[in-house]
Structures are given as structure tokens and as C-alpha cells.
Design an enzyme around this catalytic site. Structure first.
Site, PDB file in Angstrom:
ATOM      1  CE  LYS A  32       0.229   0.131  -7.856  1.00  0.00           C
ATOM      2  NZ  LYS A  32      -0.978   0.168  -8.737  1.00  0.00           N
TER       3      LYS A  32
ATOM      4  CG  ASP B  19      -6.768   3.185 -10.325  1.00  0.00           C
ATOM      5  OD1 ASP B  19      -6.408   3.469 -11.482  1.00  0.00           O
ATOM      6  OD2 ASP B  19      -6.288   2.231  -9.680  1.00  0.00           O
TER       7      ASP B  19
ATOM      8  CG  ASP C 101      -3.381   0.226 -12.032  1.00  0.00           C
ATOM      9  OD1 ASP C 101      -4.262   0.930 -11.493  1.00  0.00           O
ATOM     10  OD2 ASP C 101      -2.639  -0.528 -11.368  1.00  0.00           O
ATOM     11  NE  ARG C 102      -8.030  -0.177  -8.890  1.00  0.00           N
ATOM     12  CZ  ARG C 102      -8.775  -0.024  -7.790  1.00  0.00           C
ATOM     13  NH1 ARG C 102      -9.652  -0.948  -7.453  1.00  0.00           N
ATOM     14  NH2 ARG C 102      -8.632   1.057  -7.052  1.00  0.00           N
TER      15      ARG C 102
ATOM     16  NE  ARG D  68      -4.184  -1.581   0.427  1.00  0.00           N
ATOM     17  CZ  ARG D  68      -4.323  -2.705  -0.256  1.00  0.00           C
ATOM     18  NH1 ARG D  68      -3.392  -3.074  -1.095  1.00  0.00           N
ATOM     19  NH2 ARG D  68      -5.386  -3.465  -0.090  1.00  0.00           N
TER      20      ARG D  68
ATOM     21  CG  ASP E 107      -2.089   3.442 -10.384  1.00  0.00           C
ATOM     22  OD1 ASP E 107      -3.312   3.369 -10.158  1.00  0.00           O
ATOM     23  OD2 ASP E 107      -1.317   2.476 -10.226  1.00  0.00           O
TER      24      ASP E 107
ATOM     25  CG  HIS F 214      -6.132  -4.634 -10.858  1.00  0.00           C
ATOM     26  ND1 HIS F 214      -5.217  -3.681 -11.242  1.00  0.00           N
ATOM     27  CD2 HIS F 214      -6.372  -4.404  -9.541  1.00  0.00           C
ATOM     28  CE1 HIS F 214      -4.910  -2.909 -10.207  1.00  0.00           C
ATOM     29  NE2 HIS F 214      -5.603  -3.334  -9.172  1.00  0.00           N
TER      30      HIS F 214
ATOM     31  CB  SER G  98      -3.025   2.972  -6.553  1.00  0.00           C
ATOM     32  OG  SER G  98      -4.132   2.464  -7.238  1.00  0.00           O
ATOM     33  CG  HIS G  99      -7.039   2.876  -4.363  1.00  0.00           C
ATOM     34  ND1 HIS G  99      -6.104   1.915  -4.698  1.00  0.00           N
ATOM     35  CD2 HIS G  99      -7.478   2.559  -3.119  1.00  0.00           C
ATOM     36  CE1 HIS G  99      -5.996   1.058  -3.702  1.00  0.00           C
ATOM     37  NE2 HIS G  99      -6.814   1.418  -2.733  1.00  0.00           N
TER      38      HIS G  99
END
Length: 452
Positions: free
Chosen positions: A108, A240, A244-245, A14, A242, A327, A98-99
Site C-alpha cells: 500500500k 483485520d 486499519d479496520r 490486492r 494490518d 474503513h 491486509s485480510h
């Protein structure tokens, strides 16, 4: 700063606040990453969070201090890093939370070819060396070179390669990028395509002034749903932080779950690649394996989490994999996940169909799902074991692939410990909303008895 070992474990799963993940820590991680991977080049990408500038710079210097060249790819999405790691066959680091809220940040990591970094593929060694380097920095060597490179045009072409661009037709699209990296990639990918696109909150702003970049939370879809109805859009896309979703909203402003999106994309890809293997994680709705098999595919169930999905994809040659969390993984995307590729495939499907998204999804509305419900307990694993003992006699099937999955004929639940917090994560599915709610309460009562 506290115990570096505890900080390291937290950062990998996280995003954490920058007073824990500081420049010193990132320097040590960069140096350790090069030593463990033995790479001659590292790719570095960051999102729009202000703290990412210093953290990425420190990681860069740590990597260079061990003699590796660093290619700075600038600001982009996490799936862009995976693309670059595949295209350039180099490991990389993405600075993003991310979120998570604005004060957070994290890293990451991936290996060359966008392969994941896991406990058994270098993470333990990176942890060990990071702690060592924090206590005693290694002797300096000749710094590796630093270069800036722009791969965004190549990335856009790669995304377009997943669809027949000539089949696309004018559609009204609203995309809520929530001041995240979607504000950069969505306009680039959609440029020149026959869509009428409106982007909500496209400004790159890591303070997230409009709403959190966490589209799995229903409250964060409110603006997108309103805009879809107001503009008469064919679809809404929520990314989100970044990017990626992606989460879908249909033309009636109804959110589409990650499971239904997985089923929709799986059915479409099986038309293109008959008989292919499709992955789904174990908290996906039962509709997913049903649809895969109905369309002639081979359904393979996986644990939750990108490292497990990617490893299983490599083992099975699966063309696609989906997680309920939004994802979506593609074999031809270096087995990595991508929200924008998923969006393009759905837009292609809408372009070639005479039906709106809500109608395309009707055959998949078979079950009611609780969504993920978190409960704080002091010993999550012990609680899961206790619940397993209690339900063993009544359940028609039990497995421990990831936590506890118990089947009861007309309904099922999965209960698994969080990797990072003293939480149990519960997912329940049943035939109707009423049955689902009743069974949720039953399981929560059982958890309370087993983990007071």
C-alpha cells in the site's frame, strides 16, 4: 513471473502471492516510486508476514538506489504508516496483504501527508517505470542513507488526542487481533487507560494459526462473540491483519455493521463539531445519511474506495467518513482511515453514556441489508450496463457514480464491477429481512439473464 504489467495491476489492489510480487519487482517499484514522487525520503513499514522482510528490504534498496533516504519504521499497522506520512510529511510504503491469506503479500503506497496514490496521482507513471526498470535497471547513483526510527509513542499520543481521556471509565473490552498487527498496537494504545482488556490471539504470526484476519466474514467473529458473552464484556473489537479496520460486537455478541458504526460515530462527532460534513460511501445503509442530517450535519455520498473518500474529504473539509467495509476516515488523521481511532471514539461514547452499545444502536436499526454478494461473470461492465437498461423504466432513481445504483422507493441495490476480478458485487437494502432476501434473488436472477 509472467507479464510484469499484469502483476503490477494486481499488486496495487490486492495482496498477491510472493512468487509474483518478488524481491526484483519490489526493488523496481521502490526505484520507480522515488523517481515519480521526486521525494528525498521514503517511509517503510511492514506487517508480520514472513515474506514482508525480504520484500520490504528490496523496496528499500530500490528507493535508496535513486538517492532517496529511507526511514525504516519497523512493524506496525497500516494506519500507523498514514500517521507517519502525515507527521513526517513524507511518502511511504506499507507491506501487507491486509485480510488476505498467509501466502499473500502486497504494497500500500501513499504520498506525503498520507495522500493516496491513484491512477491520476502517479500510479500510471510508477507502473510504467517499474516495467522499464524490470527490463533495464537504471544506472546506479550514490545510495541514499538508511535509518531506523520509532514513532509508536507519538502514534499512541495521536490516537489518544481524538478523545477526552479523562472521561473514560472502566469498561470490559475483548479485542480479537487475529495474530495481526493489532496485537502490537492495541496493547500500546490501551496501556494506562481504565479498561479491562483481554486480547485474543495477540501473537504476531503471519501464518494466522487461529483464524483468518478477515473480520468482515461472520465465521471469523465466532471466537470474539463467545468471549464477549463469557467475560460479560461491554464490547468486542475485531481487527483485520494490518489493523486499519475494526468491526464491533455489542455486549450481546451481535455484530455491528460498518454502516451502523458509521452512523454511531457520525452522530457522536456531530455533537462535538455541529454542522460538519460527513462522508459515506454509496453502499452504506440509507440510515447513515438520515442520521447525519437528523444530527444537523451535511451528508456527502462517495464512491467506494479509499482514494475516492480521501479526495472528497479534501474537497469538502469533511470531519469524518465511513465505508460499509469497516474503513473510517478522519480529517484530523490526515484524512486517513484508522480502526483504533474509531474504537477509541466508541469507547468514549460508551464511557459517557448510561446505556450499553446495543441500546445506543436501537435508533439506527431501520433497514435490512444483504451484505456484499459476489457473482462471477465474464464481462462485469457489460452486465452492469445490461441490468441498467432492464431496470430503467421501473426504478424511481438511477445513478452511475460507481457501477449502478437503482432506487425503488422501499428498497435499493448497487451493482458494481470488481476492480481486480471478473466479479459483480451486489448490495441490496430493504425494509425487512424477508423483503431484502426476495429482492436479492430478483437482482441475481436478472444478472443471470443479462450475463449468462
Amino acid at each position: 513471473m509472467g507479464d510484469p504489467r499484469d502483476v503490477f495491476k494486481a499488486y496495487d489492489i490486492r495482496g498477491i502471492v510472493p512468487d509474483q510480487l518478488d524481491a526484483e519487482m519490489c526493488w523496481a517499484i521502490g526505484a520507480a516510486f522515488v523517481e515519480v514522487t521526486g521525494t528525498e525520503r521514503v517511509l517503510v513499514v511492514r506487517d508480520m508476514r514472513e515474506s514482508g522482510v525480504a520484500l520490504a528490504a528490496a523496496f528499500t534498496e530500490g528507493a535508496r538506489s535513486r538517492g532517496a533516504a529511507v526511514t525504516d519504521l519497523g512493524m506496525a499497522s497500516t494506519d500507523f504508516l498514514y500517521f507517519a506520512a502525515g507527521r513526517l510529511d513524507s511518502p511511504g510504503a506499507m507491506f501487507t496483504a491486509s485480510h488476505n491469506p498467509a501466502a499473500y503479500n502486497g504494497i500500500k503506497l501513499c504520498l506525503a501527508g498520507a495522500a493516496p496514490v491513484g491512477e491520476d496521482t502517479g500510479l500510471r507513471d510508477i507502473e510504467r517505470l517499474t516495467i522499464e526498470y524490470l527490463a533495464r535497471p537504471p544506472a546506479p547513483s550514490t545510495p541514499g542513507p538508511l535509518e531506523q526510527r520509532d514513532l509508536l509513542a507519538d502514534y499512541v499520543a495521536h490516537v489518544h488526542s481524538f478523545v477526552d481521556v479523562s472521561s473514560l471509565r472502566p469498561l470490559k473490552v475483548v479485542a480479537d487481533t487475529a495474530n495481526g498487527m493489532g496485537g502490537l498496537i492495541v496493547p500500546l494504545v490501551f496501556a494506562g487507560l481504565p479498561f479491562e482488556v483481554e486480547i485474543l490471539y495477540p501473537e504476531l504470526d503471519g501464518s494466522f494459526p487461529n483464524h483468518p484476519a478477515d473480520p468482515i466474514q461472520p465465521a471469523n467473529l465466532a471466537d470474539l462473540k463467545a468471549a464477549v458473552l463469557d467475560r460479560g464484556a461491554d464490547i468486542g473489537l475485531a481487527f483485520d491483519g494490518d489493523a486499519d479496520r475494526v468491526f464491533l460486537v455489542d455486549e450481546q455478541a451481535t455484530p455491528v455493521s460498518g454502516s451502523l458504526t458509521t452512523a454511531l460515530v457520525a452522530a457522536s462527532l456531530l455533537e462535538k463539531s455541529p454542522g460538519s460534513t460527513i462522508l459515506y460511501n454509496l453502499i452504506c445503509s440509507h440510515v447513515v445519511p438520515e442520521v447525519i442530517e437528523e444530527h444537523g450535519g451535511v451528508a456527502v455520498r462517495t464512491r467506494v474506495g479509499h482514494s475516492f473518500v480521501k479526495a472528497t474529504m479534501a474537497e469538502t473539509g469533511a470531519v469524518f467518513g465511513g465505508e460499509h467495509s469497516g474503513h473510517y476516515y478522519f480529517r484530523d488523521n490526515y484524512r486517513a482511515d484508522s480502526g483504533i481511532i474509531t474504537a477509541m471514539l466508541v469507547l468514549e461514547l460508551l464511557s459517557t453514556s448510561s446505556r450499553p452499545l446495543s441500546k445506543l444502536l436501537v435508533p439506527f436499526h431501520r433497514y435490512a441489508n444483504s451484505g456484499e454478494i459476489n457473482t462471477v461473470v465474464s464481462d462485469p461492465q457489460r452486465a452492469v450496463d445490461a441490468v441498467a437498461q432492464r431496470v430503467n423504466a421501473e426504478a424511481t432513481g438511477i445513478d452511475r457514480l460507481d457501477g449502478l445504483t437503482a432506487e425503488f422507493g422501499e428498497w435499493w441495490f448497487n451493482l458494481r464491477p470488481s476492480n481486480t476480478e471478473p466479479l459483480l458485487r451486489l448490495n441490496v437494502e430493504a425494509r425487512t429481512e424477508e423483503e431484502c432476501a426476495r429482492h436479492v434473488q430478483e437482482v441475481l436472477d436478472l444478472v443471470a439473464e443479462c450475463a449468462p
